[in-house]
Motif scaffolding. Structure first.
Motif, mmCIF file in Angstrom:
data_model
loop_
_atom_site.group_PDB
_atom_site.id
_atom_site.type_symbol
_atom_site.label_atom_id
_atom_site.label_comp_id
_atom_site.label_asym_id
_atom_site.label_seq_id
_atom_site.Cartn_x
_atom_site.Cartn_y
_atom_site.Cartn_z
ATOM 1 N N GLU A 1 0.845 -1.198 0.000
ATOM 2 C CA GLU A 1 0.000 0.000 0.000
ATOM 3 C C GLU A 1 0.882 1.251 0.000
ATOM 4 O O GLU A 1 1.945 1.269 0.633
ATOM 5 C CB GLU A 1 -0.897 0.007 1.252
ATOM 6 C CG GLU A 1 -2.007 -1.029 1.254
ATOM 7 C CD GLU A 1 -1.554 -2.449 1.562
ATOM 8 O OE1 GLU A 1 -0.389 -2.637 1.959
ATOM 9 O OE2 GLU A 1 -2.370 -3.370 1.396
ATOM 10 N N PRO A 2 0.410 2.308 -0.700
ATOM 11 C CA PRO A 2 1.237 3.530 -0.755
ATOM 12 C C PRO A 2 1.481 4.161 0.615
ATOM 13 O O PRO A 2 2.447 4.917 0.770
ATOM 14 C CB PRO A 2 0.431 4.466 -1.667
ATOM 15 C CG PRO A 2 -0.945 3.905 -1.698
ATOM 16 C CD PRO A 2 -0.824 2.429 -1.472
ATOM 17 N N GLY A 3 0.660 3.850 1.596
ATOM 18 C CA GLY A 3 0.865 4.385 2.941
ATOM 19 C C GLY A 3 1.721 3.491 3.823
ATOM 20 O O GLY A 3 2.034 3.854 4.963
ATOM 21 N N LEU B 1 4.368 1.130 2.159
ATOM 22 C CA LEU B 1 5.652 1.103 1.454
ATOM 23 C C LEU B 1 5.897 2.522 0.952
ATOM 24 O O LEU B 1 5.412 2.911 -0.106
ATOM 25 C CB LEU B 1 5.577 0.101 0.302
ATOM 26 C CG LEU B 1 6.818 -0.084 -0.569
ATOM 27 C CD1 LEU B 1 8.026 -0.504 0.246
ATOM 28 C CD2 LEU B 1 6.532 -1.103 -1.666
ATOM 29 N N ILE B 2 6.625 3.306 1.733
ATOM 30 C CA ILE B 2 6.702 4.737 1.453
ATOM 31 C C ILE B 2 8.013 5.328 1.971
ATOM 32 O O ILE B 2 8.479 4.968 3.064
ATOM 33 C CB ILE B 2 5.488 5.469 2.107
ATOM 34 C CG1 ILE B 2 5.526 6.984 1.837
ATOM 35 C CG2 ILE B 2 5.387 5.187 3.608
ATOM 36 C CD1 ILE B 2 4.276 7.725 2.292
ATOM 37 N N ASN B 3 8.580 6.199 1.179
ATOM 38 C CA ASN B 3 9.735 6.995 1.610
ATOM 39 C C ASN B 3 9.208 8.362 2.027
ATOM 40 O O ASN B 3 8.736 9.129 1.193
ATOM 41 C CB ASN B 3 10.731 7.123 0.458
ATOM 42 C CG ASN B 3 11.950 7.954 0.831
ATOM 43 O OD1 ASN B 3 11.940 8.703 1.814
ATOM 44 N ND2 ASN B 3 13.004 7.829 0.051
ATOM 45 N N ALA C 1 3.546 14.134 -1.611
ATOM 46 C CA ALA C 1 2.577 15.215 -1.835
ATOM 47 C C ALA C 1 1.246 14.919 -1.159
ATOM 48 O O ALA C 1 0.480 15.820 -0.820
ATOM 49 C CB ALA C 1 2.364 15.418 -3.334
ATOM 50 N N ASN C 2 0.963 13.636 -0.984
ATOM 51 C CA ASN C 2 -0.291 13.205 -0.353
ATOM 52 C C ASN C 2 0.004 11.917 0.402
ATOM 53 O O ASN C 2 1.044 11.291 0.191
ATOM 54 C CB ASN C 2 -1.377 12.969 -1.408
ATOM 55 C CG ASN C 2 -0.918 12.022 -2.509
ATOM 56 O OD1 ASN C 2 -0.098 12.387 -3.369
ATOM 57 N ND2 ASN C 2 -1.414 10.802 -2.466
ATOM 58 N N TYR C 3 -0.898 11.530 1.247
ATOM 59 C CA TYR C 3 -0.723 10.283 1.993
ATOM 60 C C TYR C 3 -2.028 9.514 1.954
ATOM 61 O O TYR C 3 -3.099 10.076 2.218
ATOM 62 C CB TYR C 3 -0.324 10.556 3.450
ATOM 63 C CG TYR C 3 -0.098 9.266 4.209
ATOM 64 C CD1 TYR C 3 1.114 8.593 4.127
ATOM 65 C CD2 TYR C 3 -1.126 8.690 4.957
ATOM 66 C CE1 TYR C 3 1.311 7.383 4.785
ATOM 67 C CE2 TYR C 3 -0.937 7.479 5.615
ATOM 68 C CZ TYR C 3 0.286 6.840 5.528
ATOM 69 O OH TYR C 3 0.481 5.637 6.161
ATOM 70 N N THR C 4 -1.947 8.232 1.630
ATOM 71 C CA THR C 4 -3.136 7.380 1.575
ATOM 72 C C THR C 4 -3.138 6.465 2.784
ATOM 73 O O THR C 4 -2.277 5.585 2.918
ATOM 74 C CB THR C 4 -3.143 6.540 0.284
ATOM 75 O OG1 THR C 4 -2.922 7.405 -0.834
ATOM 76 C CG2 THR C 4 -4.462 5.817 0.120
ATOM 77 N N GLN C 5 -4.081 6.679 3.687
ATOM 78 C CA GLN C 5 -4.133 5.889 4.919
ATOM 79 C C GLN C 5 -4.439 4.427 4.582
ATOM 80 O O GLN C 5 -5.385 4.135 3.839
ATOM 81 C CB GLN C 5 -5.212 6.466 5.840
ATOM 82 C CG GLN C 5 -5.365 5.748 7.161
ATOM 83 C CD GLN C 5 -4.239 6.044 8.143
ATOM 84 O OE1 GLN C 5 -3.230 6.666 7.808
ATOM 85 N NE2 GLN C 5 -4.404 5.579 9.362
#
Ligand SMILES: *[C@@H]1O[C@H](CO)[C@@H](O)[C@H](O)[C@H]1NC(C)=O
Ligand SMILES: [Cu+2]
Length: 232
Positions: A207-209, A211-213, A220-224
């Motif tokens: 998930e982008p929230g 696996l994230i640097n 620019a945004n965060y996906t819970q």
């Protein structure tokens, strides 16, 4: 200069790692943290405070596979505030979810198998298009919210999940700090909580929230992670 600042940040994260793990051993009932590991099932890491990093392991659910899987159930009213308290201030850049699952009858010893979990609350990072990212879950110890008054009466597992994402830029780098409390909800309503997910199952780890640097470029945004909150 920018590079140096990034290096310093990376070292700071590394150096604080051993001090900075934590657990969530207490519920917050009527505004006060309960005695540690009384209403919350003791977790495998109650001594080490080490996180779960495998989203496919059974420990992603309540982190209690080496423990008894029981606690004392505490009664709370629908519509009242409840929460979890950590054993120390949460030091990691992180995001928080609180889930619940309704037991068929007595929650004591109930494992929480299947697609039975819904999200009650979340406290995600705050972004503003790439200029900064801030973490409301960092630097606090108590995570409180209000139970919907339409939550049906009955016994529930309440699952705390704080996901530290300071080293989450490679797969498996996110750290899950988890515990489950046992509550008996009275004065409930007739809502239908959902959407329902399973643990393991709710997350793939990609998930982008998760696996994230968080450092560069600043997101620019965060996906819970997880389903939307059920608001009642
Ligand atoms: C930001 O939004 C884009 C577009 O919806 C999405 O692809 C990306 O995964 C999001 N980033 C994060 C870190 O959530
Ligand atoms: Cu840690």
């Amino acid at each position: 200069m920018k590079y140096l600042a990034k290096l310093t940040l990376a070292f700071a994260a590394f150096a604080s790692e051993s001090l900075a793990h934590y657990t969530f051993p207490s519920l917050i009932v009527d505004g006060s943290p309960t005695t540690q590991w009384v209403n919350v099932r003791r977790t495998n890491n109650y001594n080490t405070q080490a996180p779960v990093t495998d989203v496919n392991s059974l420990d992603i659910r309540c982190y209690d596979t080496q423990e008894s899987g029981t606690a004392q159930t505490v009664t709370v009213s629908a519509g009242s505030t409840i929460g979890f308290s950590a054993d120390q201030v949460v030091y990691h850049q992180s995001t928080t979810n609180i889930y619940a699952a309704k037991a068929p009858s007595d929650v004591d010893g109930w494992a929480g198998d299947g697609e039975v979990w819904f999200k009650l609350w979340e406290l995600p990072p705050v972004t503003n298009g790439g200029q900064s990212i801030t973490f409301p879950s960092e630097g606090i110890q108590n995570f409180e919210f209000t139970l919907p008054s339409s939550l049906p009466s009955g016994q529930y597992l309440l699952r705390m999940e704080n996901i530290a994402i300071h080293t989450a830029s490679s797969y498996g780098g996110a750290q899950f700090y988890i515990s489950c409390g046992q509550i008996n909800v009275d004065n409930g309503g007739n809502g239908t909580p959902g959407p329902l997910v399973a643990f393991p199952g709710a997350y793939t780890g990609y998930e982008p929230g998760i696996l994230i640097n968080i450092y560069y470029p600043i997101p620019a945004n965060y996906t819970q992670p997880g389903p939307p909150v059920w608001t009642g």
